[in-house]
Scaffold this active site. Sequence first.
Site, PDB file in Angstrom:
ATOM      1  CB  CYS A 248      -0.984   0.004   1.166  1.00 34.42           C
ATOM      2  SG  CYS A 248      -0.288  -0.360   2.790  1.00 34.42           S
ATOM      3  CB  SER A 281       2.967  -0.309   5.340  1.00 30.52           C
ATOM      4  OG  SER A 281       4.247  -0.401   5.945  1.00 30.52           O
ATOM      5  CG  ASP A 282       6.181   2.674   0.119  1.00 30.62           C
ATOM      6  OD1 ASP A 282       7.340   2.315   0.449  1.00 30.62           O
ATOM      7  OD2 ASP A 282       5.957   3.279  -0.944  1.00 30.62           O
ATOM      8  CD1 TRP A 283      11.633   0.900   4.438  1.00 27.00           C
ATOM      9  CD2 TRP A 283       9.980  -0.202   3.422  1.00 27.00           C
ATOM     10  NE1 TRP A 283      11.970  -0.448   4.386  1.00 27.00           N
ATOM     11  CE2 TRP A 283      10.986  -1.141   3.774  1.00 27.00           C
ATOM     12  CE3 TRP A 283       8.832  -0.697   2.794  1.00 27.00           C
ATOM     13  CZ2 TRP A 283      10.878  -2.509   3.508  1.00 27.00           C
ATOM     14  CZ3 TRP A 283       8.736  -2.056   2.525  1.00 27.00           C
ATOM     15  CH2 TRP A 283       9.747  -2.940   2.869  1.00 27.00           C
ATOM     16  CB  ALA A 285       3.157   4.050   3.761  1.00 28.07           C
TER      17      ALA A 285
END
Length: 804
Positions: A248, A281-283, A285
């Site tokens: 995401c 999750s994106d880093w 995010a």
Amino acid sequence: MLSTGLLTLALALSVARADIQAGVPYPAPAGFEEWTSPIVVPSPPTTGAADWAAAVAKAKKFVSGLTLLEKVNVTTGIGSNSRCLGNTGAITRLGFPGFCLHDSPLGVRLADLVSAFPAAINVASTWDPDLFYARGKAMGEEFRGKGINVALGPMTNLGRVAAGGRNWEGFGVDPYLSGIATAETVKGIQDVGVIACAKHFIANEQEHFRGGSLSEAYSSNLDDRTLHEVYAWPFANAVQAGVGSVMCSYNRINQTFACENSKLINGIMKTELNFQGFLVSDWAAMLDGVNSALAGTDMDMPGFRAYGQDPDLPDPSLSDNGFWGKFLVDAVNNGSVSTARLDDMVTRSFAAYFKLGQDKGYPKTNFDVTTPDDFRNGVLVNEHVNVQGNHKAVIREIGAASVVLLKNKGGLPLSTKKAGRIGIFGSDAGPHPAGPNGCINGQGDHGCNDGTLAQGWGSGTANFPYLIDPLAAITNFVAEQGDGNTVEAVLSEWDFGKVDAIGRYADTCLVFSNADSGEGYITVDGNQGDRNNLTLWNSGETLIKRAAGACDNTIVVLHTVGPVLVEDWIDHPNITAVVWAGLPGQETGNSLVDVLFGKVNPSGRLPFTVAKSRADYNADVVYSNPGNLQITYTEGLNIDYRHFDAANITPRFEFGFGLSYTDFKYSGLSARVSIPKREEPSTSAKTGHSTPAVVPPGGPADHWKSAVKVSFTIKNVGKVDGHEVPQVYLSYPASAGEPPKVLRGFARPLIKKGQSKTLTLELLKRDISIWDVVSQSWVVPKGRYTVAVGASSRDIRQSTTFTV
Ligand SMILES: *[C@@H]1O[C@H](CO)[C@@H](O)[C@H](O)[C@H]1NC(C)=O
Ligand SMILES: *[C@@H]1O[C@H](CO)[C@@H](O)[C@H](O)[C@H]1NC(C)=O
Ligand SMILES: *[C@@H]1O[C@H](CO)[C@@H](O)[C@H](O)[C@H]1NC(C)=O
Ligand SMILES: *[C@@H]1O[C@H](CO)[C@@H](O)[C@H](O)[C@H]1NC(C)=O
Ligand SMILES: *[C@@H]1O[C@H](CO)[C@@H](O)[C@H](O)[C@H]1NC(C)=O
């Protein structure tokens, strides 16, 4: 029995009450009220649909034996102290070291003895599914060899805005092309046992203001039909291809952050597409623990709250520096996240792990992103495993196959018999002054633009094992051929006296220029990820015109991340050829030589439109943020060429355009229609009960079955062998409300001179469907369709119709 029943009911009610809270109802600012995301709960647990059954069963059994702390450990990252870009905690008792997740979509980032593959934008411009797959597989071998469980790619965002910083990490602007490239890349990576990760879900189409707080992060506002038919389309391909993970994104969609958007994750990804793997999750995010869990996010990376606030998190199950870790333990204990939800997070992660056989003999991580040294804190962390294999061969092949010949007035191909004095101009022809992975300004991840450009900047990169620049490759080739040619070069954009002097006596002039972009955490020459303009860097236009003024056989080579404006010089009479070579990776010079000197007949086709003016594009980067920025996709389905067609704007080079050294003739087009039926619920003969048809990952089975067979013949009527890239465009009945035409098929056959090939391309039921927002399903509109086949989106050679 009664009391047990009541207990179950009470539990169900408490779960339901907790789940109702999912999703912060972020208020829409005035005027944007319609752009809000509904809350879709509870999060559907993985069911083991289709070929996931065995892996999900195994994962369920495994997870049932874990403690609360062990489960939480594998949902949460250990921070930036990890050996990979992200590592989850371990299950120490069972010797499971945790998951290793690592960048990038074009190779293993920040490691040694790896390959730097061509960027996805080049892969797309080959229009060759076999090459999509071959690159995915070669990259997968490198990730596996380094002991990485999850490769963070492919990147399947589209190029909604031409100047979007990360567009080159993806497969161009068209959902169909991107979908096929995404699926083949996933298959290639996963066929060697590495979990692929389709990203960034979703509508992460510009770098400026992509994330952060509510006031900092933009909201991408897009309607349901556009979401399904354009931006989610390639994600559906990834799920159908069996992708093990999805990431995401940083941005918000209809106000709600992507990793908290239950409509998108629970509703679309996990129900409609029946995705069986895990959502990471994106880093950094993730911005809320409970809401992300209830919305369907399964793994928090890298585990801490925000960059800059990153003390060590050695044990995620105890750590309180992120949104999960200890807080997830608390949330499960106080009932705000159900045990079932936690179990499903872990089950999904291990389902992907078991499905790809990572429990059997998978290599251990043998590198460390934090140091190039052998040891960290006295522990051996870098074993310097060489994973390159013979991947340079496929890198060179894709590099050459991706070159798009934009103009040819006899300038190409060159021959060493006639090239004579060769003058080479521009810094983009030469080596990086500070070395292939050096940057004069000191930035890592290629955050500079010095020397020849072979990838953009940011996390979507890999270190070059070596970099064959064009000047070196041309020099070597000319020397080896021994036909007495000479090579002179001016690698400065500003030394006009030398350009004039060399240009005047040269028989062949090659001018190199580029345009770079990347991820927004690095700013290069004032470009904060996204490009500030669509022109060339370092005054490339001035250099091109200067060289062409002196030399009547000037060939221009462009290494650009996407479209650039060429109106200033493209029609110059002394410019005899122009090629777009994109970002070809480590073998850039060699693959260019293959095309320039005719060993490879160019067959690359543009995966985007080159406009005559920036204003001709209907969407652009938003560079300023009043706070709570709203980016509304008012263009709907009309991304890129669809807009140019709908608004009747003539581009300089249309989507799908590219010339060849030979000519092809098309004939005999026919379309045969046979639409597969929707698989209805079946009634069991035994019980008399009807069971709903299980939707396989990716959507209803009939959706992915052939509906139209399009046949045609292509003859190579020129003087050399070559690949042609026939493209099938579909026009729907007018009542369907679709763009004038959409890409729905392509191939890249090799056809020898004088010979013909008959091809049959299959349009799936999906390819003739539209998303019906009322019934919330794909439907095939009734009426008359036009099927056209051609050499580009505007060079249509034949068309026919069929009626549904
Ligand atoms: C966003 O809002 C639009 C307009 O109301 C709606 O069509 C769409 O389904 C919404 N999408 C999401 C993911 O909430
Ligand atoms: C959680 O992970 C950490 C870091 O890998 C490890 O030290 C710890 O033992 C793990 N906890 C459990 C319960 O396995
Ligand atoms: C439960 O724990 C979580 C994590 O600490 C916290 O955010 C939430 O507010 C708590 N809920 C209740 C009802 O105590
Ligand atoms: C466009 O941006 C590039 C990179 O920052 C810069 O070199 C170039 O001068 C700019 N072009 C114009 C016309 O300003
Ligand atoms: C083309 O090149 C020749 C030199 O070969 C030069 O004399 C002429 O002016 C150039 N044409 C243009 C339009 O610059």
